[in-house]
Design an enzyme around this catalytic site. Structure first.
Site, short mmCIF file in Angstrom:
data_model
loop_
_atom_site.label_atom_id
_atom_site.label_comp_id
_atom_site.label_asym_id
_atom_site.label_seq_id
_atom_site.Cartn_x
_atom_site.Cartn_y
_atom_site.Cartn_z
N CYS A 1 0.83 -1.20 0.00
CA CYS A 1 0.00 0.00 0.00
C CYS A 1 0.87 1.25 0.00
O CYS A 1 1.58 1.53 -0.96
CB CYS A 1 -0.96 -0.07 1.19
SG CYS A 1 -2.26 1.19 1.20
N HIS A 2 0.85 2.04 1.07
CA HIS A 2 1.68 3.24 1.20
C HIS A 2 3.05 2.93 1.82
O HIS A 2 3.88 3.82 1.97
CB HIS A 2 0.97 4.30 2.05
CG HIS A 2 -0.18 4.97 1.36
ND1 HIS A 2 -1.38 4.32 1.11
CD2 HIS A 2 -0.31 6.23 0.86
CE1 HIS A 2 -2.19 5.16 0.50
NE2 HIS A 2 -1.58 6.31 0.32
#
Length: 181
Positions: free
Chosen positions: A114-115
């Protein structure tokens, strides 16, 4: 899921408040089910960190090791869960970056979802690498010299990246395979 045994393997998960709930708890559960010991490492003195569950605060997770006490040499791999708050804070912490660089520099698997790849950018690990992430990080990764790909899992050398919670089974399976190799 990979059927390899990770008995005797120790995996670091670096996180702080605001980690995406499923991106920490589910890989941790799957890695432990495969036989690994998983330590949640966090900056500061907190004994628990609070997750973010989709659109609101989620559950807390116990911190096993304070970042100041973490030894890269004790770990066979590293997991960087996403969420927005968690990696945005971790990527500016020099001690986090030092631990990430030490584990990656030893050639051990570093898995970010994800991030989570934001931290890989700040650690200077993405230039010339093929990676994926949450779509909003594409330009950040490209600007840092990475080759971004919209795939469930991308593995380039010891870096393993995924896009989102739906990718967790494939993400964890890729890490298990890398550790069992």
């Amino acid at each position: 899921m990979a059927s390899q045994s990770l008995d005797g393997r120790r995996i670091a998960v670096i996180a702080t408040d605001g980690f995406e709930q499923s991106e920490l708890t589910e890989p941790k559960r799957l890695l432990e089910a495969a036989g690994a010991t998983v330590d949640v490492i966090s900056p500061g003195d907190a004994t628990q960190i609070k997750g973010w569950d989709k659109k609101d605060w989620g559950k807390s997770v116990d911190v096993d090791v304070r970042l100041d006490d973490a030894d890269a040499g004790k770990y066979d791999a590293l997991v960087l869960p996403g969420g927005v708050i968690n990696p945005d804070n971790l990527r500016t912490d020099e001690k986090v970056l030092a631990l990430v660089k030490a584990i990656a520099g030893a050639g051990k698997p570093v898995a970010a979802i994800c991030h989570g790849p934001w931290t890989l950018i700040n650690a200077g690990l993405v230039k010339g690498k093929k990676l994926t992430s949450w779509p909003s990080l594409k330009q950040d990764l490209v600007n840092a010299g990475a080759n971004w790909e919209d795939s469930q899992v991308v593995q380039d050398g010891n870096l393993i990246t995924s896009r989102k919670p739906d990718d967790i089974p494939a993400f964890t399976d890729a890490l298990i395979k890398a550790l069992a190799a």
